[in-house]
Write a protein that holds these residues in place. Structure first.
Motif, PDB file in Angstrom:
ATOM      1  N   MET A 266       0.816  -1.209   0.000  1.00  0.00           N
ATOM      2  CA  MET A 266       0.000   0.000   0.000  1.00  0.00           C
ATOM      3  C   MET A 266       0.855   1.266   0.000  1.00  0.00           C
ATOM      4  O   MET A 266       0.461   2.287  -0.551  1.00  0.00           O
ATOM      5  N   LYS A 267       2.009   1.191   0.633  1.00  0.00           N
ATOM      6  CA  LYS A 267       2.884   2.351   0.681  1.00  0.00           C
ATOM      7  C   LYS A 267       3.280   2.800  -0.724  1.00  0.00           C
ATOM      8  O   LYS A 267       3.228   3.991  -1.045  1.00  0.00           O
ATOM      9  N   SER A 268       3.645   1.855  -1.575  1.00  0.00           N
ATOM     10  CA  SER A 268       4.052   2.196  -2.945  1.00  0.00           C
ATOM     11  C   SER A 268       2.872   2.731  -3.756  1.00  0.00           C
ATOM     12  O   SER A 268       3.042   3.620  -4.598  1.00  0.00           O
ATOM     13  N   LEU A 269       1.675   2.215  -3.512  1.00  0.00           N
ATOM     14  CA  LEU A 269       0.484   2.694  -4.214  1.00  0.00           C
ATOM     15  C   LEU A 269       0.191   4.141  -3.831  1.00  0.00           C
ATOM     16  O   LEU A 269      -0.084   4.982  -4.704  1.00  0.00           O
ATOM     17  N   VAL A 270       0.252   4.431  -2.547  1.00  0.00           N
ATOM     18  CA  VAL A 270       0.010   5.800  -2.083  1.00  0.00           C
ATOM     19  C   VAL A 270       1.052   6.750  -2.667  1.00  0.00           C
ATOM     20  O   VAL A 270       0.712   7.842  -3.145  1.00  0.00           O
ATOM     21  N   GLU A 271       2.314   6.336  -2.654  1.00  0.00           N
ATOM     22  CA  GLU A 271       3.367   7.184  -3.207  1.00  0.00           C
ATOM     23  C   GLU A 271       3.158   7.417  -4.698  1.00  0.00           C
ATOM     24  O   GLU A 271       3.399   8.517  -5.211  1.00  0.00           O
ATOM     25  N   SER A 272       2.693   6.396  -5.411  1.00  0.00           N
ATOM     26  CA  SER A 272       2.429   6.529  -6.844  1.00  0.00           C
ATOM     27  C   SER A 272       1.295   7.519  -7.105  1.00  0.00           C
ATOM     28  O   SER A 272       1.391   8.383  -7.993  1.00  0.00           O
ATOM     29  N   ILE A 273       0.228   7.410  -6.324  1.00  0.00           N
ATOM     30  CA  ILE A 273      -0.923   8.312  -6.487  1.00  0.00           C
ATOM     31  C   ILE A 273      -0.524   9.752  -6.178  1.00  0.00           C
ATOM     32  O   ILE A 273      -0.865  10.685  -6.916  1.00  0.00           O
ATOM     33  N   LEU A 274       0.234   9.946  -5.102  1.00  0.00           N
ATOM     34  CA  LEU A 274       0.647  11.295  -4.715  1.00  0.00           C
ATOM     35  C   LEU A 274       1.623  11.891  -5.727  1.00  0.00           C
ATOM     36  O   LEU A 274       1.595  13.100  -5.996  1.00  0.00           O
ATOM     37  N   THR A 275       2.470  11.051  -6.304  1.00  0.00           N
ATOM     38  CA  THR A 275       3.403  11.534  -7.328  1.00  0.00           C
ATOM     39  C   THR A 275       2.644  12.019  -8.555  1.00  0.00           C
ATOM     40  O   THR A 275       2.957  13.068  -9.129  1.00  0.00           O
ATOM     41  N   GLU A 276       1.626  11.246  -8.959  1.00  0.00           N
ATOM     42  CA  GLU A 276       0.796  11.667 -10.095  1.00  0.00           C
ATOM     43  C   GLU A 276       0.074  12.973  -9.773  1.00  0.00           C
ATOM     44  O   GLU A 276      -0.040  13.859 -10.635  1.00  0.00           O
ATOM     45  N   ALA A 277      -0.419  13.089  -8.548  1.00  0.00           N
ATOM     46  CA  ALA A 277      -1.122  14.308  -8.137  1.00  0.00           C
ATOM     47  C   ALA A 277      -0.182  15.512  -8.201  1.00  0.00           C
ATOM     48  O   ALA A 277      -0.555  16.592  -8.668  1.00  0.00           O
ATOM     49  N   HIS A 278       1.041  15.318  -7.742  1.00  0.00           N
ATOM     50  CA  HIS A 278       2.024  16.410  -7.786  1.00  0.00           C
ATOM     51  C   HIS A 278       2.365  16.773  -9.224  1.00  0.00           C
ATOM     52  O   HIS A 278       2.437  17.959  -9.581  1.00  0.00           O
TER      53      HIS A 278
END
Length: 330
Positions: free
Chosen positions: A1-13
């Motif tokens: 889940m950590k990598s998924l959250v980081e991926s989503i936040l990176t896309e958002a940024h």
């Protein structure tokens, strides 16, 4: 889940998104980004991944994982490849054991200065000068997503950076950590009421007090008293126009005299997105305008629609953009 959250936040940024919406329907989970005011689908999730993602988000923001019946809100900072990103997580119950989550990106436009936020730089200079006052109540108003908190924090940050004034904020929760600013977070579990909290802040010799948001009559009354006691007070408030702010405050049962004596400035603003750039436009009324309006006199000032028309004339937006925002502002 950590990598998924980081991926989503990176896309958002990457897309300069302001919010991330994570919802669930019959077909599964959906992750959407709010980019320039519009919802854009990012990815789909199966039911199990959705559930684990929600639990992980609640875990990292120290929310109650087993609580599904009431809304919760928390804040955290996540380390990404490009740097830290601060977020606020808000949950909303839907049906039994089902929740939706909205992630507000708190520092996705940190590279902008206060001056760069505004289409008209004179608006920034005007507000910056007001921050030098020693007393009065300044209200930053507008609907959700209009940039009220962003502008207020940027102006406060510039004062804190100077280091010449004592600035204390009362927030629920603390959204932006500002060096040089004493930030007090409201603890609902401690059942600390606003009145004694504000009185406690006053005993700490502040020059400026910032209160996150006026949500009810009690807060409004306390902030009015505080501004009349010789302090500069800043807060945000939901309203459709500068004059509409006064109407809403009167609906709280506040007297015209205390509103007239305490309010120095009301700023009403909107966040505008065009193909060229995103920026803030604002209208404002000062203490004399407040007094005249409350006495039933006509108040003339440059409204948001006036500002919008000028931007259109200056080719700051195309015809389609102008018509869209003109319709929204009416």
């Amino acid at each position: 889940m950590k990598s998924l959250v980081e991926s989503i936040l990176t896309e958002a940024h990457t897309h300069s998104a302001s919010d991330i919406h994570i919802t669930l329907d019959e077909s599964g989970g959906t992750v959407k980004l709010r980019v320039k005011g519009q919802m854009v689908q990012l990815q789909l999730l199966d039911g199990d991944t959705f559930k684990r993602l929600i639990n992980y988000l609640k875990f990292i923001t120290e929310l109650d994982i087993n609580e599904h019946k009431v809304p919760q809100s928390g804040r955290t900072t996540v380390q990404l490849e490009h740097g830290e990103i601060s977020v606020r997580i808000s949950t909303l119950p839907m049906t039994i054991l089902r929740e939706s989550v909205v992630i507000r990106i708190l520092n996705n436009n940190d590279r902008q200065t206060s001056r760069e936020l505004f289409y008209d730089k004179k608006d920034y200079l005007f507000l910056s000068e007001y921050m030098k006052k020693s007393q009065g109540l300044i209200l930053f108003t507008g609907p959700t997503g209009s940039g009220k908190s962003t502008v207020m924090y940027r102006l406060i940050k510039e004062i804190a950076d100077e280091g010449l004034k004592a600035v204390i904020s009362i927030e629920d929760p603390v959204e932006y950590e500002v060096p040089g600013l004493v930030q007090v977070e409201i603890n609902e579990k401690a059942k600390l009421e606003y009145a004694p909290l504000i009185r406690g802040v006053l005993r700490c010799d502040p020059d400026i007090i910032m209160f996150g948001e006026i949500r009810d009559k009690t807060i409004a009354e306390e902030l009015i008293k505080t501004s009349l006691s010789g302090h500069l007070v800043l807060s945000t408030f939901h309203s459709k126009s500068a004059l509409g702010t006064l109407v809403r405050l009167q609906d709280y049962g506040l007297f015209k005299e205390e509103l007239s004596e305490s309010i120095s400035l009301i700023v009403n603003q909107r966040l505008i997105h065009t193909a060229k750039r995103s920026f803030i436009i604002c209208e404002y009324i000062e203490s004399k305008d407040v007094e005249n309006f409350l006495k039933g006199k006509t108040v003339k000032y440059d409204t948001l629609i006036d500002k919008l028309a000028l931007i259109h004339q200056e080719s700051g937006m195309n015809d389609e953009e102008y018509q869209y925002y003109h319709r929204i502002l009416q």
